[in-house]
Design a protein around this motif. Structure first.
Motif, PDB file in Angstrom:
ATOM      1  N   UNK A 122       0.960  -1.267  -0.087  1.00 33.17           N
ATOM      2  CA  UNK A 122      -0.257  -0.080   0.013  1.00 33.17           C
ATOM      3  C   UNK A 122       0.870   1.531   0.060  1.00 33.17           C
ATOM      4  N   UNK A 123       1.718   1.478   0.964  1.00 31.49           N
ATOM      5  CA  UNK A 123       2.757   2.656   0.875  1.00 31.49           C
ATOM      6  C   UNK A 123       3.152   2.934  -0.257  1.00 31.49           C
ATOM      7  N   UNK A 124       4.027   2.244  -1.391  1.00 33.55           N
ATOM      8  CA  UNK A 124       4.358   2.383  -2.528  1.00 33.55           C
ATOM      9  C   UNK A 124       3.299   2.673  -3.648  1.00 33.55           C
ATOM     10  N   UNK A 125       2.224   2.200  -3.371  1.00 31.54           N
ATOM     11  CA  UNK A 125       1.030   2.379  -4.373  1.00 31.54           C
ATOM     12  C   UNK A 125       0.449   3.964  -4.056  1.00 31.54           C
ATOM     13  N   UNK A 126       0.307   4.351  -2.633  1.00 30.26           N
ATOM     14  CA  UNK A 126      -0.232   5.593  -2.545  1.00 30.26           C
ATOM     15  C   UNK A 126       0.661   6.850  -2.613  1.00 30.26           C
ATOM     16  N   UNK A 127       1.877   6.588  -2.088  1.00 22.49           N
ATOM     17  CA  UNK A 127       3.062   7.732  -2.159  1.00 22.49           C
ATOM     18  C   UNK A 127       3.754   7.234  -3.111  1.00 22.49           C
ATOM     19  N   UNK A 128       4.100   8.292  -4.077  1.00 25.59           N
ATOM     20  CA  UNK A 128       5.076   8.340  -5.201  1.00 25.59           C
ATOM     21  C   UNK A 128       5.721   9.590  -5.441  1.00 25.59           C
ATOM     22  N   UNK A 129       6.527   9.567  -6.195  1.00 25.39           N
ATOM     23  CA  UNK A 129       7.271  10.949  -6.522  1.00 25.39           C
ATOM     24  C   UNK A 129       6.740  11.335  -8.123  1.00 25.39           C
ATOM     25  N   UNK A 130       6.346  12.290  -8.163  1.00 28.92           N
ATOM     26  CA  UNK A 130       5.929  12.804  -9.571  1.00 28.92           C
ATOM     27  C   UNK A 130       7.171  12.768 -10.547  1.00 28.92           C
ATOM     28  N   UNK A 131       6.853  12.105 -11.548  1.00 29.64           N
ATOM     29  CA  UNK A 131       7.965  11.823 -12.661  1.00 29.64           C
ATOM     30  C   UNK A 131       8.541  10.434 -12.787  1.00 29.64           C
ATOM     31  N   UNK A 132       8.467   9.774 -11.503  1.00 25.41           N
ATOM     32  CA  UNK A 132       8.990   8.494 -11.260  1.00 25.41           C
ATOM     33  C   UNK A 132       7.820   7.554 -11.717  1.00 25.41           C
ATOM     34  N   UNK A 133       6.286   7.745 -11.526  1.00 26.97           N
ATOM     35  CA  UNK A 133       5.261   7.022 -11.638  1.00 26.97           C
ATOM     36  C   UNK A 133       4.386   7.757 -12.824  1.00 26.97           C
ATOM     37  N   UNK A 134       3.624   7.186 -13.416  1.00 28.12           N
ATOM     38  CA  UNK A 134       2.680   7.793 -14.147  1.00 28.12           C
ATOM     39  C   UNK A 134       1.371   8.116 -13.285  1.00 28.12           C
ATOM     40  N   UNK A 135       0.906   7.368 -12.425  1.00 25.53           N
ATOM     41  CA  UNK A 135      -0.161   7.572 -11.633  1.00 25.53           C
ATOM     42  C   UNK A 135       0.376   7.679 -10.194  1.00 25.53           C
ATOM     43  N   UNK A 136       0.280   9.171  -9.602  1.00 25.60           N
ATOM     44  CA  UNK A 136       0.729   9.576  -8.306  1.00 25.60           C
ATOM     45  C   UNK A 136      -0.534   9.799  -7.653  1.00 25.60           C
ATOM     46  N   UNK A 137      -0.732   9.387  -6.460  1.00 27.86           N
ATOM     47  CA  UNK A 137      -2.096   9.419  -5.821  1.00 27.86           C
ATOM     48  C   UNK A 137      -1.687  10.539  -4.627  1.00 27.86           C
ATOM     49  N   UNK A 138      -0.845  10.389  -3.911  1.00 27.53           N
ATOM     50  CA  UNK A 138      -0.084  11.363  -2.633  1.00 27.53           C
ATOM     51  C   UNK A 138       1.293  11.548  -3.360  1.00 27.53           C
ATOM     52  N   UNK A 139       1.762  12.833  -3.880  1.00 28.66           N
ATOM     53  CA  UNK A 139       3.055  13.056  -4.242  1.00 28.66           C
ATOM     54  C   UNK A 139       3.935  13.265  -2.957  1.00 28.66           C
TER      55      UNK A 139
END
Length: 114
Positions: free
Chosen positions: A41-58
């Protein structure tokens, strides 16, 4: 190395998702379930913009790096706790290879969103 980093990271994550709850289930089934929820869950929800296409919480790149390190540590510690030595050693080598191949990505992430 970038092409190799993603599959190595994914394989290590899969091992963490299996071995961590396995290691914790003998102590507490709710804790084992929670470990899977957190590791996935943590990596799914929290991501760095530009590193993943879908970012829920930047989040900053440093947070993404910390989440990858959490997966690597969970995989290594859990496999040494519950799997045969040869499998734990193989996981440790996989995690070390993942650390090496992740360096270019982490260099980019360190400069993203401090």
């Amino acid at each position: 190395m970038d092409r190799l980093a993603s599959p190595l990271r994914f394989l290590t994550e899969l091992i963490a998702w299996v071995a961590t709850p396995w290691a914790l289930a003998g102590h507490s089934v709710p804790l084992a379930v929670l470990s899977v929820v957190l590791l996935i869950g943590l990596p799914t929800v929290f991501a760095t913009p530009g590193d993943k296409n879908q970012v829920i919480v930047p989040v900053s790149g440093r947070v993404t790096i910390a989440l990858v390190l959490l997966q690597l540590v969970a995989a290594v510690v859990a496999t040494w706790a519950v799997w045969p030595g040869w499998a734990a050693a193989a996981t440790s080598l996989l995690a070390a290879a993942c650390l090496l191949t992740e360096q270019p990505r982490w260099q980019r992430l360190r400069t993203t969103g401090s």
